[in-house]
Design a protein around this motif. Structure first.
Motif, PDB file in Angstrom:
ATOM      1  N   THR A   1       0.857  -1.178   0.000  1.00  0.00           N
ATOM      2  CA  THR A   1       0.000   0.000   0.000  1.00  0.00           C
ATOM      3  C   THR A   1       0.895   1.229   0.000  1.00  0.00           C
ATOM      4  O   THR A   1       1.812   1.323   0.823  1.00  0.00           O
ATOM      5  N   TYR A   2       0.649   2.148  -0.931  1.00  0.00           N
ATOM      6  CA  TYR A   2       1.515   3.320  -1.055  1.00  0.00           C
ATOM      7  C   TYR A   2       0.754   4.581  -0.677  1.00  0.00           C
ATOM      8  O   TYR A   2      -0.356   4.821  -1.144  1.00  0.00           O
ATOM      9  N   ARG A   3       1.367   5.392   0.189  1.00  0.00           N
ATOM     10  CA  ARG A   3       0.790   6.662   0.640  1.00  0.00           C
ATOM     11  C   ARG A   3       1.767   7.786   0.330  1.00  0.00           C
ATOM     12  O   ARG A   3       2.888   7.814   0.827  1.00  0.00           O
ATOM     13  N   GLU A   4       1.368   8.703  -0.565  1.00  0.00           N
ATOM     14  CA  GLU A   4       2.225   9.838  -0.904  1.00  0.00           C
ATOM     15  C   GLU A   4       1.634  11.091  -0.283  1.00  0.00           C
ATOM     16  O   GLU A   4       0.443  11.371  -0.426  1.00  0.00           O
ATOM     17  N   SER A   5       2.465  11.845   0.408  1.00  0.00           N
ATOM     18  CA  SER A   5       2.005  13.038   1.106  1.00  0.00           C
ATOM     19  C   SER A   5       2.758  14.266   0.610  1.00  0.00           C
ATOM     20  O   SER A   5       3.727  14.170  -0.139  1.00  0.00           O
ATOM     21  N   GLU A   6       2.306  15.429   1.040  1.00  0.00           N
ATOM     22  CA  GLU A   6       3.034  16.661   0.757  1.00  0.00           C
ATOM     23  C   GLU A   6       4.291  16.694   1.620  1.00  0.00           C
ATOM     24  O   GLU A   6       4.421  15.979   2.598  1.00  0.00           O
ATOM     25  N   GLY A   7       5.235  17.557   1.246  1.00  0.00           N
ATOM     26  CA  GLY A   7       6.402  17.749   2.086  1.00  0.00           C
ATOM     27  C   GLY A   7       7.495  16.735   1.828  1.00  0.00           C
ATOM     28  O   GLY A   7       7.433  15.936   0.894  1.00  0.00           O
ATOM     29  N   GLY A   8       8.527  16.797   2.681  1.00  0.00           N
ATOM     30  CA  GLY A   8       9.711  15.999   2.451  1.00  0.00           C
ATOM     31  C   GLY A   8      10.084  15.085   3.594  1.00  0.00           C
ATOM     32  O   GLY A   8       9.229  14.431   4.189  1.00  0.00           O
ATOM     33  N   HIS A   9      11.377  15.068   3.906  1.00  0.00           N
ATOM     34  CA  HIS A   9      11.965  14.139   4.881  1.00  0.00           C
ATOM     35  C   HIS A   9      11.852  14.771   6.269  1.00  0.00           C
ATOM     36  O   HIS A   9      12.830  15.283   6.818  1.00  0.00           O
ATOM     37  N   THR A  10      10.656  14.748   6.845  1.00  0.00           N
ATOM     38  CA  THR A  10      10.383  15.536   8.043  1.00  0.00           C
ATOM     39  C   THR A  10       9.606  14.751   9.094  1.00  0.00           C
ATOM     40  O   THR A  10       8.851  13.825   8.781  1.00  0.00           O
ATOM     41  N   TRP A  11       9.754  15.194  10.332  1.00  0.00           N
ATOM     42  CA  TRP A  11       8.971  14.612  11.426  1.00  0.00           C
ATOM     43  C   TRP A  11       7.485  14.888  11.244  1.00  0.00           C
ATOM     44  O   TRP A  11       6.639  14.129  11.717  1.00  0.00           O
ATOM     45  N   SER A  12       7.151  15.963  10.572  1.00  0.00           N
ATOM     46  CA  SER A  12       5.746  16.231  10.277  1.00  0.00           C
ATOM     47  C   SER A  12       5.125  15.061   9.520  1.00  0.00           C
ATOM     48  O   SER A  12       4.021  14.605   9.841  1.00  0.00           O
ATOM     49  N   ASN A  13       5.834  14.554   8.525  1.00  0.00           N
ATOM     50  CA  ASN A  13       5.339  13.397   7.776  1.00  0.00           C
ATOM     51  C   ASN A  13       5.379  12.119   8.601  1.00  0.00           C
ATOM     52  O   ASN A  13       4.460  11.304   8.548  1.00  0.00           O
ATOM     53  N   TRP A  14       6.432  11.918   9.380  1.00  0.00           N
ATOM     54  CA  TRP A  14       6.573  10.650  10.104  1.00  0.00           C
ATOM     55  C   TRP A  14       5.534  10.516  11.216  1.00  0.00           C
ATOM     56  O   TRP A  14       5.028   9.430  11.465  1.00  0.00           O
ATOM     57  N   ARG A  15       5.204  11.624  11.878  1.00  0.00           N
ATOM     58  CA  ARG A  15       4.108  11.581  12.856  1.00  0.00           C
ATOM     59  C   ARG A  15       2.791  11.276  12.155  1.00  0.00           C
ATOM     60  O   ARG A  15       1.957  10.505  12.657  1.00  0.00           O
TER      61      ARG A  15
END
Length: 394
Positions: free
Chosen positions: A368-382
């Protein structure tokens, strides 16, 4: 006589208290509120620095300048208070610093700080649905503990951070386990502080959106027994690229962690009750560990995963890397319930993610693939953790 002694005692105590309070700041700066999150998610920052020539605010929501967060100039009023109000920010947790005449500092009016590698940041949380997952709510809370385990494979005693769900201590129930791995700059403290793991799990479990589970957060740097300052190495300055990175040591000895957890905690010991996930380097560890232990985990999560951190000085390719594709095929044939991949659109690892998914496609490994805005950040990992956890142990 007694009255005289009492009066003298009070006088002595007053002198002692006055002396003890000399290090405290009772100036007007104590009345400053910074940061102040406004109703519309604009945020006002203030700093009392009347003698400063220039002050900048640097925040992780600003467009980056290479690897460094962007910055914006603050304005000084007639009282020497520097102020800046941001645009309306998204619902999230943010980190920031001040740069005062070239010196980077945390906000002296904000006691909420986080360490990331060797840097300290002040933090705040805005309003909204996503950020509510990161806040401490009035719900039953789990327990976060630090514990040490023996790793025969590494010939070392090492430290883990473990989240146990609300009611664990009073229950006789056995629980599933999520093994959660950090990135190259982290340690066993990273997910619990920067990742808000306890808050996310407490809130999801209370809302009935996630099964109660243990979360085991390891230290992926095998040359360090524990986070900086928490081992016999003493108080040293942390670095990102420790000598173990790319050695395969963590991946090839991870069974030691599973064995310890299943001997020490009241957990279920079936494949269907084990999950593993990680960010960046921890994503690399996750994909190799889950393939190497190819009949151990039913749930796999890769958050902005590095495919592999190569060591140019390596004289021999570790078996856990060399045998990866064969192990991956065994993992596919043994079956699993979820192989979840998250990646930001501007992540510097984006293309390596494309290449890795092609390998999975060629091997007919479903994901399952999930693409989000932004980059290599804790915002994305949370964000990824808050979306991944509700999918587990169904």
């Amino acid at each position: 006589m007694k009255k005289t002694i009492l009066t003298l005692s009070i006088l002595i105590m007053s002198v002692i208290m006055l002396h003890a309070q000399q290090n405290l700041d009772f100036s007007g700066a104590q009345g400053i509120i910074s940061p102040q999150v406004n109703d519309n998610n604009t945020v006002t920052f203030k700093l009392d620095a009347p003698k400063a020539a220039e002050v900048f605010l640097q925040g992780d929501w600003m467009p980056a300048e290479g690897w460094v967060p962007g910055k914006v100039a603050m304005k000084k009023d007639e009282k020497g208070i520097w102020t800046y109000t941001s645009e309306s920010l998204k619902s999230d947790l943010f980190m920031y610093n001040y740069i005062v005449d070239g010196l980077k500092i945390t906000d002296p009016n904000n006691v909420y700080q986080i360490r990331d590698i060797a840097n300290m940041f002040s933090i705040f949380i805005t309003n909204g649905d996503q950020s509510s997952a990161y806040k401490v709510a009035d719900v039953p809370h789990g327990t976060v503990s630090r514990t040490w385990y023996d790793s025969p494979g590494l010939k070392a005693t090492r430290r883990l951070t473990v989240y146990t769900p609300p009611g664990y201590e009073r229950s006789k129930e056995s629980y599933p386990v999520l093994y959660l791995l950090h990135g190259v700059g982290g340690d066993e403290e990273a997910w619990i502080s920067l990742g808000r793991t306890a808050q996310i799990l407490d809130n999801l479990i209370a809302a009935g959106k996630a099964k109660p589970m243990l979360v085991v957060m390891t230290n992926g740097h095998t040359s360090n027994a524990a986070a900086p300052g928490e081992s016999s190495k003493g108080l040293y300055k942390p670095i990102m690229m420790t000598p173990d990175v790319g050695s395969g040591n963590m991946e090839s000895t991870f069974q030691d962690v599973v064995d310890f957890v299943e001997k020490t905690y009241r957990v279920k010991k079936n494949k269907a009750d084990r999950a593993i996930a990680g960010l960046s380097m921890g994503g690399s560890h996750t994909l190799f560990i889950s393939a190497n232990l190819n009949n151990t985990f039913d749930y796999v999560g890769l958050f902005s995963a590095a495919y592999r951190l190569n060591r140019p000085d390596a004289k021999q390719v570790p078996a856990v890397y060399e045998n990866y594709e064969k192990n991956l095929e065994k993992q596919r044939d043994n079956g699993y319930k979820l192989y979840w991949i998250g990646m930001g659109k501007t992540d510097f690892l984006y293309q390596s993610g494309v290449d890795f998914r092609k390998l999975l496609d060629d091997k007919k490994v479903k994901y399952t693939y999930r693409e989000s805005e932004g980059g290599h950040t804790w915002s994305n990992w949370r964000l990824y953790l808050s979306e991944f956890v509700p999918l587990l142990f169904k």
